[in-house]
Design an enzyme around this catalytic site. Structure first.
Site, PDB file in Angstrom:
ATOM      1  N   SER A  64     -15.955  -1.430  -1.137  1.00 42.32           N
ATOM      2  CA  SER A  64     -15.048  -1.047  -2.226  1.00 42.32           C
ATOM      3  C   SER A  64     -15.710  -1.255  -3.580  1.00 42.32           C
ATOM      4  O   SER A  64     -16.583  -2.118  -3.744  1.00 42.32           O
ATOM      5  CB  SER A  64     -13.762  -1.881  -2.165  1.00 42.32           C
ATOM      6  OG  SER A  64     -13.092  -1.677  -0.952  1.00 42.32           O
TER       7      SER A  64
HETATM    8  N1  SAH Z   1     -13.115  -4.796   2.605  1.00 40.27           N
HETATM    9  C1  SAH Z   1     -14.258  -3.945   2.804  1.00 40.27           C
HETATM   10  C2  SAH Z   1     -13.906  -2.499   2.504  1.00 40.27           C
HETATM   11  C3  SAH Z   1     -14.254  -1.665   3.643  1.00 40.27           C
HETATM   12  S1  SAH Z   1     -13.608  -0.026   3.659  1.00 40.27           S
HETATM   13  C4  SAH Z   1     -15.467  -4.384   2.001  1.00 40.27           C
HETATM   14  O1  SAH Z   1     -15.333  -5.292   1.156  1.00 40.27           O
HETATM   15  O2  SAH Z   1     -16.564  -3.886   2.236  1.00 40.27           O
HETATM   16  C5  SAH Z   1     -12.278  -0.208   4.810  1.00 40.27           C
HETATM   17  C6  SAH Z   1     -12.621  -0.646   6.200  1.00 40.27           C
HETATM   18  O3  SAH Z   1     -11.417  -0.572   6.965  1.00 40.27           O
HETATM   19  C7  SAH Z   1     -13.651   0.196   6.923  1.00 40.27           C
HETATM   20  O4  SAH Z   1     -14.718  -0.619   7.325  1.00 40.27           O
HETATM   21  C8  SAH Z   1     -12.882   0.753   8.136  1.00 40.27           C
HETATM   22  O5  SAH Z   1     -13.683   0.857   9.305  1.00 40.27           O
HETATM   23  C9  SAH Z   1     -11.781  -0.283   8.300  1.00 40.27           C
HETATM   24  N2  SAH Z   1     -10.599   0.158   9.033  1.00 40.27           N
HETATM   25  C10 SAH Z   1      -9.957   1.355   8.963  1.00 40.27           C
HETATM   26  N3  SAH Z   1      -8.921   1.370   9.822  1.00 40.27           N
HETATM   27  C11 SAH Z   1      -8.897   0.155  10.450  1.00 40.27           C
HETATM   28  C12 SAH Z   1      -8.072  -0.418  11.459  1.00 40.27           C
HETATM   29  N4  SAH Z   1      -7.048   0.207  12.036  1.00 40.27           N
HETATM   30  N5  SAH Z   1      -8.347  -1.690  11.839  1.00 40.27           N
HETATM   31  C13 SAH Z   1      -9.384  -2.385  11.311  1.00 40.27           C
HETATM   32  N6  SAH Z   1     -10.209  -1.874  10.372  1.00 40.27           N
HETATM   33  C14 SAH Z   1      -9.967  -0.620   9.946  1.00 40.27           C
END
Ligand code: SAH
Length: 213
Positions: A64
């Site tokens: 993010s």
């Molecule tokens: N908090 C992260 C942001 C990652 S983007 C950071 O600081 O880097 C959002 C993430 O949510 C992605 O890695 C995606 O794979 C995950 N995601 C999407 N749907 C999900 C679900 N149902 N359960 C767990 N993770 C999920």
């Protein structure tokens, strides 16, 4: 993993920029000053680590944007020792910010390779997160209730299961919306049957998808 004076200087400039953009939560800014964001990025993108931009990580996901991490963390308003559920571990950067703020963090990721790499990195950095490879739609009923819950993927609507796992008096922060732009929404659980919500502007997240892969 090296955190050079140059990295620290770039990070300080980024924090100044976040202040200029209106982030005022001191413990959030402090945590973001301490945690080297470049550790969480692919080495080919290191020079972008301290720009206020989202960036690609593996599995087609993103780390993010710093402003978004600061904004969501400010809304969550973590107090030392709170039990927090994060959905979407991704790179592990947001998880590190929550840990640095003194939370006890439970974080779920649906992509196994991200779950593994975030775990390895956070452990190397000396953090002790509780990471899970699973479907965030289900939350972690075995570890509930949580003081705070954070969704870091854009959800078409709020899953009931997650509200169930929030303590009464607890707060859930989630980008809600079925389109490319989601509305940053804060839910307060007043009682088992009463939830209030506030909206805090528009953001763009990768989608919250069911199942694990
Ligand atoms: N908090 C992260 C942001 C990652 S983007 C950071 O600081 O880097 C959002 C993430 O949510 C992605 O890695 C995606 O794979 C995950 N995601 C999407 N749907 C999900 C679900 N149902 N359960 C767990 N993770 C999920």
């Amino acid at each position: 993993m090296q955190d050079t004076l140059r990295d620290k200087g770039l990070r300080k400039r980024l924090i100044d920029k976040l202040r200029e953009r209106g982030i005022q939560h001191e413990s959030v800014l402090q945590a973001m000053t301490v945690v080297p964001r470049h550790f969480f990025m692919d080495s080919s993108f290191l020079s972008y680590a301290y720009k206020d931009q989202a960036f690609p990580i593996s599995s087609g996901q993103t780390i993010s944007q710093p402003y978004t991490v600061a904004f969501q963390s400010s809304l969550l308003d973590i107090k030392q020792g709170e039990k927090v559920l994060e959905i979407g571990t991704g790179s592990g950067y947001q998880c590190a910010i929550l840990l640095e703020m003194g939370a006890s963090v439970y974080s779920i990721e649906r992509h196994k390779d991200l779950y593994l790499s975030a775990g390895k990195l956070l452990t190397q950095m000396g953090y002790r997160p509780n990471l899970f490879w699973g479907d965030g739609y289900l939350g972690l009923p075995g570890y509930a209730p949580f003081d705070k819950i954070l969704l870091t993927a854009g959800a078409p609507n709020l899953p009931d299961e997650l509200i169930k796992q929030l303590k009464i008096g607890g707060k859930l922060v989630a980008p809600i919306g079925a389109t490319k732009l989601q509305t940053m929404t804060v839910y307060h659980k007043i009682s088992e049957s009463s939830i209030t919500r506030e909206e805090h502007g528009h953001f763009s997240f990768v989608p919250f998808l069911p199942g694990k892969i």
